[in-house]
Design a protein around this motif. Structure first.
Motif, short mmCIF file in Angstrom:
data_model
loop_
_atom_site.label_atom_id
_atom_site.label_comp_id
_atom_site.label_asym_id
_atom_site.label_seq_id
_atom_site.Cartn_x
_atom_site.Cartn_y
_atom_site.Cartn_z
N SER A 195 -54.70 -28.21 -13.38
CA SER A 195 -55.96 -27.51 -13.21
C SER A 195 -55.83 -26.07 -12.76
O SER A 195 -56.49 -25.25 -12.64
CB SER A 195 -57.09 -28.27 -12.56
OG SER A 195 -56.70 -28.52 -11.19
N ALA A 196 -54.50 -25.90 -12.03
CA ALA A 196 -54.26 -24.84 -11.19
C ALA A 196 -52.83 -24.64 -11.21
O ALA A 196 -52.01 -24.74 -10.37
CB ALA A 196 -54.60 -24.65 -9.79
N PRO A 197 -52.22 -24.32 -12.62
CA PRO A 197 -50.71 -24.43 -12.73
C PRO A 197 -50.22 -23.13 -12.07
O PRO A 197 -50.82 -22.18 -11.76
CB PRO A 197 -50.66 -24.24 -14.39
CG PRO A 197 -51.99 -23.89 -14.94
CD PRO A 197 -52.88 -24.19 -13.88
N PRO A 198 -48.74 -23.36 -11.71
CA PRO A 198 -48.19 -22.34 -10.65
C PRO A 198 -48.00 -20.94 -11.77
O PRO A 198 -47.84 -21.05 -12.94
CB PRO A 198 -47.03 -22.80 -10.42
CG PRO A 198 -46.71 -23.98 -11.26
CD PRO A 198 -47.87 -24.66 -11.78
N LYS A 199 -47.96 -19.87 -11.01
CA LYS A 199 -47.94 -18.56 -11.74
C LYS A 199 -46.48 -18.54 -12.52
O LYS A 199 -46.37 -18.17 -13.60
CB LYS A 199 -48.00 -17.55 -10.71
CG LYS A 199 -47.90 -16.06 -11.24
CD LYS A 199 -48.36 -15.03 -10.24
CE LYS A 199 -48.29 -13.63 -10.75
NZ LYS A 199 -48.19 -12.50 -9.88
N GLY A 200 -45.38 -19.00 -11.66
CA GLY A 200 -43.95 -19.04 -12.37
C GLY A 200 -43.69 -19.92 -12.79
O GLY A 200 -44.40 -20.89 -13.63
#
Length: 333
Positions: free
Chosen positions: A282-287
């Motif tokens: 629901s909030a995947p990492p940016k990298g």
């Protein structure tokens, strides 16, 4: 083999829940060629089953949403089909073996009826013709006394036999593509081997393409032609079976293989687990999604998602370790 029967391109699938949007599949692309077996592997929650169910458009919408991409089967984009058109494809052109046969089979109907209804719907058979064909299919998947067993209910079959019934239903119309979603889950090792051998034998007879979703890398090594490794809703590595097992190019793939028990290792040699847990989708990492668990992570991995790098004609890996510039600089995070 270079004749794709299925081509998934940049597929994005999300689920809208009370807490926000869960990005279950994030840009998956893969091909399945005619007559080959492709395994999709990865931890629970990596997007394997959602990808497979998306092929048959089995994701309920809402809460699910096909946000982007295409799923081309025999040159037709399944995401543009109506529900009526998909009903004609399900079972007829694409078959699916679900994870748990006890919950997938209707306990109030005989197994013969459950096989027959597929044949009556898609093959326009009479009830008598469908029953006769159901008996043939039960015999084909290795169930003895088919004439008697066809009138029995799911609870009268063992776990392995129920799974064979599921295979019979999936193969009833001789589909061009068979999706097997963890078909050996909860079965003992002997029955697992029998089920996988059965699928191999049936594929040899019918030429059906198979997508195998599994956690069991031993099954993959024994039965598959190519392997697709998924993590956090993305394909992180693809390759032939030999390339993935002998020369894995992504740290996650290497981690999966290191965590397997091996006969050529001593008993005192400990298994090496992958530490940590998969990210919250629901909030995947940016990298890179694997960055927090990766021993080879670099500074660039934290904020920049890698592209897929070509290793060979048949192998690719989504990892900054294969970027020419990063190889030279290689500063650890």
């Amino acid at each position: 083999m270079n004749d794709p029967i299925l081509r998934i391109s940049d597929l994005h699938v999300s689920f809208h829940v009370r807490g926000g949007e869960v990005q279950a599949v994030r840009g998956v692309s893969l091909d399945v060629n005619r007559g080959e077996t492709v395994a999709i592997v990865g931890e629970s929650g990596s997007g394997k089953s959602v990808t497979a169910q998306s092929i048959l458009r089995l994701i309920p919408t809402p809460p699910g949403e096909y946000k982007q991409g295409s799923i081309e089967f025999m040159g037709q984009d399944l995401l543009t089909k109506s529900e009526q058109e998909m009903e004609a494809i399900r079972g007829q052109e694409i078959g699916m073996i679900f994870q748990d046969p006890m919950t997938s089979l209707n306990p109030t109907l005989t197994v013969g009826f459950q096989i027959s209804e597929v044949l009556i719907k898609h093959q326009n058979m009479t009830k008598a013709q469908a029953t006769s064909r159901a008996e043939e299919l039960l015999t084909l998947v290795g169930i003895p006394n088919a004439k008697d067993r066809v009138r029995q209910y799911p609870h009268q079959f063992s776990g392995g036999m129920r799974q064979r019934v599921m295979i019979a239903i999936a193969l009833a119309c001789t589909p061009s593509l068979l999706i097997a979603d963890e078909p050996t889950t909860a079965l003992d090792v002997t029955i697992q081997a029998q089920i996988m051998q059965l699928l191999k034998d049936l594929q040899a007879k019918t030429g059906t393409s198979i997508i195998l979703i599994t956690h069991d890398l031993g099954v993959v090594a024994e039965t598959c032609d190519r392997v697709v490794v998924m993590y956090a809703g993305k394909v992180v590595e693809t390759g032939t079976k030999e390339e993935i097992f002998r020369n894995p190019q992504h740290p996650y793939t290497r981690g999966l293989l290191r965590s397997l028990p091996r006969l050529d290792h001593s008993k005192s040699e400990p298994l090496i687990p992958i530490h940590g847990t998969p990210p919250d989708m629901s909030a995947p990492p940016k990298g890179c999604a694997f960055c927090a668990r990766c021993d080879e992570a670099m500074r660039i991995c934290v904020d920049n998602d890698p592209v897929n790098y070509t290793i060979s004609e048949t192998q690719g890996a989504r990892c900054w370790l294969h970027d020419p510039v990063c190889k030279k600089e290689g500063a650890s995070a």
